[in-house]
Design an enzyme around this catalytic site. Structure first.
Site: not given
Length: 495
Positions: A287-288
């Site tokens: 997840i960024c």
């Protein structure tokens, strides 16, 4: 669209009609090498041009509606989207690899973001008025106008939820849109977008899937007004370069190297440790806005490591649809190899590496993209596990002695997406948080679970440009128009 017990097959959706293609993409199952989760249509450049043409043709009528009228049609289009959520989640789990609960939430967040966008309808058409002033004898109305055709490109990790951060805002602003799902995980996104598009006027919302090499028309076509891209830094650079030829606008939400700063007075109880664990290891670290680096006051280092270790000892690596699985595979063999290289490099450099969990014993999963989660303790700050975005189940934990030191280290990076401060003192949280060079800061939390879906979101530095969500997210898909009326009395007085 098929039952989840069989392979999913999706087509294109252009100008209100489904379209099949001669070629298709085989979508791999990342947990089971050689297994196919389904097939997606592979659009040709001509299909892409048709999608742009359909969106362009639909734009005049859609943009002529008021924001409230568009919102009413969009509310009808999203109604019932949850009816097939269990099927959508199972398909997303198979093509992405993440656990099915996360896939279910992925689709839920799309609907939540859609509804939050609709709540902004009354603000969209609000004009600003500039009254005459000394030396300025005009009354000027500043209004907002849509841009035209918008392309929205989403990544594999949370494709449906991420789509919700931009697509409804673009449509509410008066634009028409083309959605490009990720080629390695296009199935669930295509299904969901098509169900929405079927309830909108033809051409307002289109979806095309295929190989990136055939998709340049979604960016380079002169009729595309804006591209909204979420993905890697290198991908963002390519998008920006391609868009430059036609001066197409871009919003880029790119990678992150988020720092979590644990101050000496932080409360590290079960609740906080659960949050931090999730902030690092949800979606197998892919997840960024996950925490990618932890800076902890030296006096709390052992306590933090023990707390995270206790949680990782309960990690169950396995198939995303299997009950009891807490961590699925990485999405691709290449990403697995990259993250393993980071861990081995840190270990070779003398950092203490602690690994947890066991790899699946099922023969069908043995060669999947699974990687045991790891903590890397006090690594040298120039190691790649610190300087690069891992996008996997590994986290460097680095002790500090002074707040200024922690802030300097947190900001010493190419990235500027998010960050967090953990302390029981709100004043200290604000003081440290306000120094972080990033677009979003949590206090005593971190990650997508607690993201305020009403607030503008986006990065600084190489984490991107532009903002999504909220009224700022709507304005990102509009531009101003100023209409100035000469005030005769004011003009006469000026002379």
């Amino acid at each position: 669209m098929t039952k989840t017990s069989t392979q999913s097959v999706t087509g294109l959706y252009i100008n209100g009609e489904s379209r099949s293609t001669q070629e298709t993409l085989a979508v791999a199952d990342p947990a089971r090498p050689g297994s196919v989760a389904g097939h997606a249509a592979a659009a040709s450049p001509e299909d892409v041009a048709d999608a742009v043409g359909a969106a362009k043709a639909a734009f005049p009528a859609w943009s002529a509606l008021s924001a409230q009228e568009r919102a009413a049609r969009m509310a009808n289009a999203i109604a019932g989207i949850a009816d097939l959520r269990d099927e959508d989640a199972a398909i997303l789990s198979r093509e992405n690899g993440k656990i099915v609960m996360e896939s279910w939430v992925d689709a839920l967040v799309f609907e939540l973001r859609w509804q939050l966008a609709l709540s902004l309808a009354d603000q969209v058409d609000q004009d600003g008025i500039l009254e005459p002033a000394p030396g300025i004898p005009v009354t000027t109305t500043v209004s907002y106008q849509p841009l035209g055709v918008v392309t929205v490109i989403v990544p594999f990790n949370w494709p449906v939820a991420i789509l919700g951060a931009s697509l409804p805002h673009a449509l509410l602003a008066g634009n028409t849109a083309i959605v490009k799902p990720p080629p390695t995980a296009p199935l669930a996104t295509t299904r969901i977008v098509q169900r929405v598009a079927e309830k909108l006027p033809p051409g307002v919302l289109n979806v095309v899937t295929g190989r990136d090499s055939d998709m340049s028309g979604l960016i380079r076509n002169d009729d595309v007004a804006k591209v909204c891209f979420t993905g890697s830094v290198n991908g963002g650079k390519r998008i920006m370069e391609m868009a430059s030829g036609s001066l197409t606008r871009v919003t880029l939400e790119l990678g992150g190297n988020d720092a979590a700063i644990i101050l000496d007075d932080a409360l590290l109880d079960d609740t906080r440790l659960d949050r931090l664990h999730a902030a690092v290891f949800d979606t197998t670290g892919q997840i960024c806005m996950n925490a990618k680096r932890i800076y902890v006051h030296r006096s709390r280092m052992d306590e933090l490591v023990q707390g995270l270790s206790a949680r990782l000892e309960n990690a169950v690596l396995g198939y995303g649809l299997d009950e009891g699985t807490t961590m699925g595979p990485l999405h691709s063999p290449g990403q697995k190899a990259f993250v393993e290289d980071l861990i081995q490099e840190a270990e070779a450099a003398g950092a203490e590496v602690r690994r947890f969990g066991t790899l699946p014993e099922d023969p069908d999963l043995r060669d999947g993209n699974f990687l045991r989660p790891a903590l890397v303790l006090d690594p040298h700050p120039e190691l790649r596990v610190v300087t690069e975005e891992q996008f996997g189940p590994v986290i460097p934990i680095i002790p500090f002695d002074a707040e200024d030191e922690a802030v300097a280290w947190a900001n010493d990076t190419w990235a500027g997406l998010c960050g967090s401060v953990w302390t029981e003192d709100p004043a200290r949280a604000n003081a440290v948080g306000s120094q972080l060079a990033c677009g979003y800061v949590w206090v005593n939390d971190h990650g997508a679970t607690r993201l305020d879906l009403r607030a503008p979101f986006g990065g600084m530095k190489q984490s991107g440009m532009g903002r999504e969500q909220g009224i700022q997210g709507v304005r990102a898909f509009q531009d101003t128009r100023s209409i100035a009326h000469l005030d005769e009395a004011a003009a006469a007085a000026a002379h």
